[in-house]
Design an enzyme around this catalytic site. Structure first.
Site, PDB file in Angstrom:
ATOM      1  N   THR A 261      30.456  42.934   7.442  1.00 14.39           N
ATOM      2  CA  THR A 261      29.390  42.013   7.080  1.00 14.39           C
ATOM      3  C   THR A 261      29.712  40.619   7.597  1.00 14.39           C
ATOM      4  OG1 THR A 261      30.370  41.303   4.989  1.00 14.39           O
ATOM      5  CG2 THR A 261      28.974  43.274   4.928  1.00 14.39           C
ATOM      6  N   ASP A 262      28.662  39.818   7.782  1.00 11.65           N
ATOM      7  CA  ASP A 262      28.904  38.395   7.974  1.00 11.65           C
ATOM      8  C   ASP A 262      29.449  37.831   6.668  1.00 11.65           C
ATOM      9  OD1 ASP A 262      29.021  35.862   9.026  1.00 11.65           O
ATOM     10  OD2 ASP A 262      26.973  35.872   9.800  1.00 11.65           O
ATOM     11  N   TRP A 263      30.092  36.691   6.753  1.00 12.65           N
ATOM     12  CA  TRP A 263      30.850  36.154   5.627  1.00 12.65           C
ATOM     13  C   TRP A 263      29.908  35.811   4.465  1.00 12.65           C
ATOM     14  CZ3 TRP A 263      33.552  38.293   8.793  1.00 12.65           C
ATOM     15  CH2 TRP A 263      34.948  38.193   8.883  1.00 12.65           C
ATOM     16  N   GLY A 264      30.050  36.583   3.385  1.00 11.45           N
ATOM     17  CA  GLY A 264      29.208  36.382   2.210  1.00 11.45           C
ATOM     18  C   GLY A 264      27.834  36.993   2.333  1.00 11.45           C
ATOM     19  N   GLY A 265      27.589  37.757   3.381  1.00 12.73           N
ATOM     20  CA  GLY A 265      26.261  38.305   3.621  1.00 12.73           C
ATOM     21  C   GLY A 265      25.925  39.475   2.719  1.00 12.73           C
TER      22      GLY A 265
END
Length: 769
Positions: A261-265
């Site tokens: 995932t993208d960071w915090g996505g």
């Protein structure tokens, strides 16, 4: 004592992770250990160890180690223009700078995958020697609109150019035994409300434009990882979509790597794992606990968890951290700076030249514009790099032997001292700034008049910097500002009155409006954001030591309102605040769709993105077309040959075929050759762009689409070469919305070897049955 002996025996009995025993390891891991592997070190709930306690200072994220099975942490770091880590560390006076390479847009402007692969090899060596396992790059999202704040990280408005560039970049980096993470999958084309925006796009546009770039790169390079995007696509969060991450990515394209995932996505950890995400980054205690709770409550199957853990371990066993590689922390930055400069040399695009260039170091050059004295090497955010230095144009010209007009040089020297101090005070120590403060443009009217009398020419540099977290403002970033226009007008008037030429350098991360002012300049050179060696590159182009061979990877329209997506993209500061996180969080688990271009964005232009629109529309308002770029020499093309290639007919050179996952090369398609001759007086490189026009009877299609391209080697005056390109038969197909499949239209196709998207070029018709 007995307890200690038993514990030791159990420890010895645990198998150690190997490539051939991953299923066994997965079967022995506890649920908590599996969750720890999948949820990044932003979570400390498992072992109390967080991201700041391991790895490389300034890296973006890491996975948890499971020592009892010999499973190490692996380290991930940004970014596309070079490795992003902290340049200093506590307890040592050593520095850990990384080479600042040209931005992605400039790499694509070279139209030279071999050169991009060389950049990747150099960049990947720094990843390896600084102890990082996976570089979170390349960014390959399409340049849908020129106001996207992260366009500088991305390559092009065309998926073929972007896909081929990305594949070369990935292959270069991964040749070092480290990984990449192609991103952001998918349709991540604006920063405003990027965490919650729903991209509403047709299936045809998805397949032919926004997914095609990923497909090309994955089939040709197999990146170790892929990063999902923050946004929704047609109502489904990208990182929670089984259709996207399993059906298409793995089923249709055969992706063999790991999805992160993208960071915090994303919001639903269980849904992400079920869809096909393996690593939840950067991780949090909430995500770790949510995964465990979902399994215990029956909302997430252990089969899904085990599949994700298996893929995560398959990644880990490839990494230097697993292999025990002893990194040196001493990559060859000097050698890599040379690679950086070569890449920048080929990415410079000459847009206009009315006899102004090249001019060599003789005579006196009046250097104007604050950006001449404060060059912009790259953008901001995760795409930024802590470089050891940046060569500005003043230094570059001086090193090249140019004589600068002393009045202006002294004026700017004093003015910039104050401006550098002011900018430093505003930015502080925060390297992650959405708007990096820039020196305020100044118009030294008296000095301009004096310089016009004694200098032989004028050079003005205009700059733009932007980056992650914010889209560009139409009036303050895309348009030139009053002082910039005044500087251009006064300089042009003063120098032209004496018959002297004015050259404008555009040190920019994305295009600016040009129609209103380009007549004031005799030459216009786009050097993009060229990395740490930028001033040397521009000086070499001005002197003629380097013959520009870059081509535009996007269209520059006459007006922003001429852009096909202009009516369906947020215009910041006009009616909407700019910050990506300002808007519209979920109410519970319900997505809000009320505000156009914030809660949702309609991709009404469909497949007619960039040049596909301008080549097809009757209202063709283009300042500079896609693929355009001038040279100091001239070239003649001829002998266009097209040979249909079947498996048992013509043998296609391996480097031209469409490579498949099993290592074979497709030979079903068309081999196209063009003879290129340098007819001028200076050595140079040329680019052949191969477009194809489909019959267009079964559905509306663009008037032409890029299908292949080739760059010549350096040709001396009078020298010729023959370039070869390969067009796979399947690349001629379009996506049928009615039949939900690729459809190859039968009929006559026009193959066009052209210099840019509006050039008629040399043509041949090919019947496709």
């Amino acid at each position: 004592m007995l307890t200690l002996i038993l514990a030791a025996a159990l420890t010895v009995a645990n198998p150690v992770l190997r490539e051939d025993n991953i299923p066994e390891i997965v079967s022995l891991l506890t649920l908590e250990e599996k969750a720890a592997i999948l949820v990044g070190c932003g979570s400390t709930a498992f072992d109390g160890i967080g991201r700041n306690d391991i790895g490389v200072k300034g890296s973006a994220g890491a996975t948890h180690a499971i020592p009892r099975f010999g499973i190490p942490s692996i380290i991930m770091a940004d970014g596309p223009a070079g490795l992003r880590i902290d340049p200093t560390r506590p307890g040592t006076d050593r520095t850990f700078y990384c080479t600042g390479f040209p931005i992605g847009t400039m790499l694509a402007s070279a139209w030279n995958p071999e050169l991009v692969e060389e950049v990747g090899r150099a960049m990947g060596n720094e990843v390896l020697e600084y102890g990082v396992d996976v570089l979170l790059a390349p960014g390959v999202n399409i340049h849908r609109n020129p106001l996207c704040g992260r366009n500088f990280e991305y390559y092009s408005e065309d998926p073929v150019l972007a896909g081929e560039t990305a594949a070369a970049y990935i292959n270069g980096i991964q040749s070092n035994g480290v990984g990449t993470s192609i991103k952001h999958f998918a349709v991540n084309n604006q920063e405003l409300n990027r965490l919650h925006n729903d991209a509403r796009v047709s299936m045809r546009a998805l397949r032919e434009i926004y997914l095609k770039v990923f497909e090309i790169a994955i089939r040709k390079a197999q990146p170790w990882t892929l990063m999902t995007s923050y946004n929704y696509i047609n109502g489904m969060h990208a990182s929670e979509s089984p259709w996207l991450l399993t059906d298409i990515l793995r089923g249709d394209w055969g992706f063999l790597g790991t999805v992160v995932t993208d960071w915090g996505g994303g919001y639903d950890t269980a849904a992400q794992i079920h869809a096909g995400n393996e690593l939840i980054q950067s991780g949090s205690d909430a995500r770790y606990n949510a995964l465990i709770d979902a399994v215990r409550e029956g909302r997430l199957s252990m089969e899904d968890v085990d599949r994700s853990v298996t893929r995560a371990l398959q990644l880990i066993v490839k990494c230097p951290s697993y292999r025990g590689y002893e990194h040196s922390d001493e990559p060859d930055l000097a050698a890599h700076a040379e690679v950086c400069r070569r890449a920048a040399d080929e990415g410079v695009v000459l847009l206009k030249n009315d006899g102004a260039l090249p001019f060599g170091p003789s005579g006196v050059t009046a250097l104007l514009g604050v950006t001449s004295y404060a060059f912009i090497a790259g953008g901001t955010g995760s795409g930024d790099v802590h470089r050891p230095y940046v060569v500005d144009l003043q230094q570059g010209l001086s090193d090249e032997g140019f004589t600068l007009e002393p009045g202006l040089d002294t004026f700017y020297g004093e003015y910039m001292k104050d401006e550098h101090w002011r900018c430093a005070m505003i930015d502080g120590n925060n390297s992650w700034v959405i708007d990096r403060e820039r020196p305020i443009e100044v118009v030294p009217s008296d000095q301009i008049l004096e310089a016009a009398a004694c200098a032989d020419r004028a050079v003005i540099t205009l700059g733009r910097v932007f980056g992650e977290g914010k889209d560009r403002d139409l009036h303050y970033s895309y348009m030139l500002q009053d002082r910039e226009l005044q500087l251009l007008r006064e300089t042009s008037k003063a120098f032209h009155a004496r018959g002297k030429k004015v050259t404008v350098i555009l040190n920019i991360g994305g295009v600016v409006e040009m129609e209103s002012w380009q007549k004031l300049a005799d030459a216009i050179l786009v050097c993009w954001q060229p990395g740490e060696e930028g001033g040397h590159t521009v000086a070499s182009v001005l002197s003629g030591a380097v013959n520009p061979s870059g081509r535009l990877p996007m269209t520059i329209s006459k007006s922003y309102d001429d852009e096909p997506s202009a009516g369906d993209f947020p215009r910041v500061f006009e009616d909407k605040p700019f910050n990506y996180s300002f808007y519209r969080r979920l109410e519970g688990n319900k997505k809000d769709y009320t505000v156009k271009d914030i809660d949702y964005t309609d991709y009404k232009e469909d497949v007619f993105v960039g040049y596909r629109h301008f080549c097809t529309s009757a209202r063709n308002r283009v300042a500079y077309p896609f693929g355009f770029g001038l040279s100091y020499t001239t070239f003649r093309w001829g002998d266009l040959s097209i040979t249909e290639s079947e498996a048992d007919a013509v043998k296609v050179p391996e480097d031209l075929g469409e490579r498949h996952l099993d290592g074979t090369v497709s030979t079903s398609g068309y081999v196209v050759t063009v003879k290129v001759t340098n007819t001028g007086k200076q050595a140079g490189k040329d680019v052949v762009e191969l477009y194809v026009k489909a019959p267009g009877r079964d559905m509306k299609k663009p008037a032409r689409e890029l299908k292949a391209f080739a760059k010549t080697p350096l040709l001396q005056p009078g020298e010729s070469c023959t370039v070869k390109m390969f067009v796979p038969r399947e690349s001629l197909a379009s996506w049928s919305e009615d039949d939900a499949c690729w459809a190859l239209e039968r009929g006559r196709y026009v193959f066009m070897a052209s210099r840019h998207s509006l050039d008629r070029g040399i043509r041949k018709r090919v019947r496709v049955n």
